[in-house]
Design an enzyme around this catalytic site. Structure first.
Site, PDB file in Angstrom:
ATOM      1  N   CYS A  79       0.837  -1.064  -0.040  1.00  0.00           N
ATOM      2  CA  CYS A  79       0.024   0.056  -0.087  1.00  0.00           C
ATOM      3  C   CYS A  79       0.943   1.184  -0.061  1.00  0.00           C
ATOM      4  CB  CYS A  79      -0.814  -0.088   1.127  1.00  0.00           C
ATOM      5  SG  CYS A  79      -2.427   1.221   1.164  1.00  0.00           S
ATOM      6  N   HIS A 187      -3.809  -4.638  -0.433  1.00  0.00           N
ATOM      7  CA  HIS A 187      -3.569  -5.491   0.973  1.00  0.00           C
ATOM      8  C   HIS A 187      -3.553  -6.802   1.020  1.00  0.00           C
ATOM      9  CE1 HIS A 187      -3.100  -1.879   3.622  1.00  0.00           C
ATOM     10  NE2 HIS A 187      -3.931  -1.409   2.832  1.00  0.00           N
ATOM     11  N   GLU A 189      -2.483  -8.909   3.103  1.00  0.00           N
ATOM     12  CA  GLU A 189      -2.966  -9.428   4.502  1.00  0.00           C
ATOM     13  C   GLU A 189      -4.514  -9.344   4.571  1.00  0.00           C
ATOM     14  OE1 GLU A 189      -2.210  -5.083   5.262  1.00  0.00           O
ATOM     15  OE2 GLU A 189      -1.446  -6.687   3.778  1.00  0.00           O
TER      16      GLU A 189
END
Length: 205
Positions: A79, A187, A189
């Site tokens: 990001c 992202h 994650e």
């Protein structure tokens, strides 16, 4: 071991939890010695480019990252962390980046047209360049798989390093790679199985 750099602007818990779920040895750290000793580096980031850039500089991590990149150590920016890898950003001014990947960061408002919300938040599919081999960090996923984005700025003037794009009113850079330096605008994650697969592939470099 993967070191997640803690410089005060990262979403560290979800990222470290994702790596732990994969059984990857991970440390969240602001210790230069620990970062140097890691096999791979992740540079996270949320918030404003200028603030993040200043925090990196204050801790000397800008110089450290350039040194480690030159040594061949795999580095991934996520990001805002990806945006910091570029030459410069035009986020509310003009600010210098790390210069590890050629290009600049500009507002998505300049290209997506009217009627779409900013920031761009949500799930969008990945598209791979037709004129390049699929990146090694995407070896476990397929074109068209979806990942989660939260951003108002995007990387541009960087065609040679683009390894994935997404569409949100216009094609936007989703991921880049230049040698041993990688970046994901999305992202991983927060992107479920697809994101975990990307993290796993990076860990295996």
């Amino acid at each position: 071991m993967i070191a997640i750099i803690d410089y005060g602007v990262g979403n560290l818990f979800s990222l470290s939890s994702s790596l732990a779920a994969l059984g990857i040895e991970t440390v969240v750290t602001d210790d230069e010695k620990v970062i140097r000793g890691a096999d791979k580096i992740i540079l996270p980031g949320v918030g404003a480019f200028r603030d993040a850039s200043e925090k990196l500089s204050e801790k000397g991590f800008d110089t450290l990252l350039k040194e480690l990149a030159a040594s061949g150590k795999p580095i991934m920016g996520i990001c805002l962390g990806m945006q910091l890898l570029f030459d410069e950003s035009y986020e509310f001014g003009r600010y210098k980046g790390l210069g590890l990947i050629r290009g600049s960061v500009k507002p998505i408002a300049d290209v997506i047209g009217d009627g779409l919300k900013i920031p761009h938040i949500g799930w969008n599919l990945l598209e791979f360049p037709k004129n390049k081999e699929k990146s090694e960090i995407f070896k476990y996923i397929n074109e068209g798989d979806c990942v989660y984005f939260v951003h108002s700025f995007y990387a541009t003037d960087c065609d040679e390093s683009v390894i994935a794009t997404t569409s949100y009113g216009a094609p936007l850079t989703a991921a880049v790679a230049s040698g041993n330096v990688y970046g994901c605008q999305f992202h991983p994650e927060k992107s479920g199985k697809v994101g975990l697969s990307i993290i796993k592939a990076f860990a295996e470099l």
